[in-house]
Structures are given as structure tokens and as C-alpha cells.
Design an enzyme around this catalytic site. Sequence first.
Site, mmCIF file in Angstrom:
data_model
loop_
_atom_site.group_PDB
_atom_site.id
_atom_site.type_symbol
_atom_site.label_atom_id
_atom_site.label_comp_id
_atom_site.label_asym_id
_atom_site.label_seq_id
_atom_site.Cartn_x
_atom_site.Cartn_y
_atom_site.Cartn_z
ATOM 1 N N ASP A 170 0.864 -1.175 0.000
ATOM 2 C CA ASP A 170 0.000 0.000 0.000
ATOM 3 C C ASP A 170 0.898 1.221 0.000
ATOM 4 O OD1 ASP A 170 -1.665 2.163 0.604
ATOM 5 O OD2 ASP A 170 -3.049 0.895 1.732
ATOM 6 N N ALA A 230 -13.187 -6.436 -3.255
ATOM 7 C CA ALA A 230 -13.047 -4.976 -3.320
ATOM 8 C C ALA A 230 -13.799 -4.430 -4.529
ATOM 9 C CB ALA A 230 -11.584 -4.591 -3.352
ATOM 10 N N ARG A 231 -13.192 -4.510 -5.685
ATOM 11 C CA ARG A 231 -13.844 -4.022 -6.898
ATOM 12 C C ARG A 231 -13.476 -4.896 -8.080
ATOM 13 N NH1 ARG A 231 -17.045 -1.971 -4.472
ATOM 14 N NH2 ARG A 231 -17.757 0.167 -4.373
ATOM 15 N N ASP A 255 -15.948 -11.764 -5.240
ATOM 16 C CA ASP A 255 -17.254 -11.213 -4.851
ATOM 17 C C ASP A 255 -17.653 -10.101 -5.812
ATOM 18 O OD1 ASP A 255 -19.499 -10.838 -3.054
ATOM 19 O OD2 ASP A 255 -18.513 -9.007 -2.355
ATOM 20 N N GLU A 260 -20.925 -5.913 -13.655
ATOM 21 C CA GLU A 260 -21.949 -6.414 -12.719
ATOM 22 C C GLU A 260 -23.324 -5.909 -13.120
ATOM 23 O OE1 GLU A 260 -20.864 -5.576 -8.655
ATOM 24 O OE2 GLU A 260 -18.927 -6.544 -8.877
ATOM 25 N N HIS A 278 -21.416 -9.797 -5.123
ATOM 26 C CA HIS A 278 -21.114 -8.510 -4.465
ATOM 27 C C HIS A 278 -21.821 -8.430 -3.102
ATOM 28 C CE1 HIS A 278 -19.655 -4.194 -5.433
ATOM 29 N NE2 HIS A 278 -19.679 -4.369 -4.119
ATOM 30 N N ALA A 281 -20.702 -6.284 1.616
ATOM 31 C CA ALA A 281 -21.249 -5.400 2.650
ATOM 32 C C ALA A 281 -22.620 -5.856 3.130
ATOM 33 C CB ALA A 281 -21.355 -3.987 2.101
HETATM 34 C C1 MLT Z 1 -19.069 -0.506 -0.923
HETATM 35 O O1 MLT Z 1 -18.388 0.147 -1.704
HETATM 36 O O2 MLT Z 1 -19.379 -0.071 0.189
HETATM 37 C C2 MLT Z 1 -19.537 -1.875 -1.292
HETATM 38 O O3 MLT Z 1 -19.231 -2.222 -2.564
HETATM 39 C C3 MLT Z 1 -20.860 -2.180 -0.780
HETATM 40 C C4 MLT Z 1 -22.087 -2.244 -1.624
HETATM 41 O O4 MLT Z 1 -22.699 -1.239 -1.873
HETATM 42 O O5 MLT Z 1 -22.530 -3.328 -1.970
#
Ligand code: MLT
Length: 306
Positions: A170, A230-231, A255, A260, A278, A281
Amino acid sequence: MPKVLIADKMSNRAVEVFKARGVDVDVITGLSKDELMKIIGEYDGLAVRSSTRPDAEIIGQATNLKVIGRAGIGVDNVDIKSATDRGVVVMNTPFGNAITTAEHAIAMLFAAARQIPKASERTQNGEWPKSDYKGTELFNKTLGVIGCGNIGALVAERALGLKMKVIAFDPYLTEERARKIGVEKVELDTLFQRADAITLHTPLVESTKNIVNRERLGMTRKGLILVNCARGGLVDEEALKDALDAGHVSAAALDVFSIEPAKEHALFGTPGFIATPHLGASTNEAQENVAVQVAEQMADYLLTGA
Ligand code: MLT
């Protein structure tokens, strides 16, 4: 009284907070872009998760808009430049879902190391495939954390609790902070060379796009486990497919995907591959946290300018 539109599904706690603070609120989810463009002019605030994508055109119609609140961390669904150009503040909730996302990454790590989804599916199909699943023990293995901010540090903390060694890349991580968390700060290529498992916790920006690419996958130890909560876009998915097919990467758990929703994908069905939609969260706790936080922040801004 300022008026806010909640345009994506989120915990009803957000509505309660807005109302308690004296902010008028409408909840209208599932709007098309055209529908949103027609009504956005009525609102001072727009609260979204990830489905609504306020772009230049939508923001252009938002004549009264003062704030866009993202109930979550990533703001890549919001056109920040257009918002900033029109004086619209964009805010997120960087902490509300961090623990939940870190827990999902650890769950994916275990699921990949022991191939739990496939073993479960086959067991429930009546196969009892006991001899087909010799997993990998995580104890004493090296976890490479790419992006050691809020979520990355929580993942590192949990991995250390599992008695893994943790190395982290990082550019913003100081040696002092690395020592405090208990991780070894390394260069990116070193991380790829030394890790037994890699987990990603960085935003998607130009410098992180395809950070896991063919060349770097080629540097890794045979049997690597890869986790991405993450992304999408951080991993070159075609290169990952080839590495899984070749058996060089033993397991990968994604995930998030470059496109998407990922309803079809070349990776689906690849041995060793695990996918979730995804869900990083998606816990009751995290969704309540982000809804409350975004509503509090937006209400504060609209009512006091702070
Ligand atoms: C986020 O950026 O907080 C996540 O990708 C969560 C989401 O909105 O699903």
C-alpha cells in the site's frame, strides 16, 4: 424543509433518521435513468447504494441538488467531477460496512482454501466426495494484502489471529502503521512472489486497474489462492481463468466482477473458482450502519452546511 430522495434499497433506519432530523424524504427505488432525470430537480439530497449511477446527465437535471450520499464505501457509481463542477458534495460512509466486508474476505479465503461451496453442493447431491477435497491449511501461510487501509487492516488483523504471516502493499501505508498493525510492508512484485494467498482491498482507480494481471500471476507461487471482495476490474479475469485452468492458481474467490451483475462469466464453472454476487457489505449490521451514517451526514450537511 430540505427534501431527500432515497433511490436505492437501504435500511429503513435512514428514513427514520431523516425524519427525526426534520428532513423530508421519499423512497423511490428501481427508477430508470429517464425517470430519475424527470424528478431529481425536486430534491436537495440523493441517497444511493450502488444501483443508481448519478452521471453528468442526471446531475445536470438536479437543479436543487446539494449532496449525494453513498451508503457504502465506493463512490465509483457517482460522477464526482460533474457533481463537483455543479457544487454538489459527494459523501460516503467509509466505516459502516468495513468489518462486514473484512469478514466476507476471510470467509472467502477459507471457502477457497477448503473448496467448501463445491464440496457442499456435491455432498448434498449425494456424492460424499471425501477424497476429492484435500484443502490448504492457512496456519503459517503468507497472506498478501493489497491495499492496507481501513478494510485491508481489518483483514490483516483477522489473518494474524489465524496465525498467518501478513505482508502488505500500500503506497500510503507508513512503516510505523505497518508495525502497529503487525504486517510487513513490501513492494508489489515482492508480494506477488511471496504470498500463498492474496486479498485485494483497494479502490478501482487508473493505477489499480488489472493490478492482478497475467504477468504478476506468473510471478506467484504455484497453488496461490486469490480473493477479491473490493472491486471488479482489479483482476484481469481472462488471465485468472488461464491461471486456474493451468492449476497455477489453485483457487480464486471473487465477490466483485468487472461487469456487474455478472450473470454469465467465463470463470463460472472453472475448477477452484468461487463466486458471490457482491455480498461484501451485505449483513444486517453493516446495512443498518451505512444507512444511519449516510442519513446523519446528509442531514447535518443539509441543515447546517457542516
Ligand atoms: C461498498 O463500496 O461499500 C460496497 O461495494 C458495498 C455495496 O454497496 O454493496
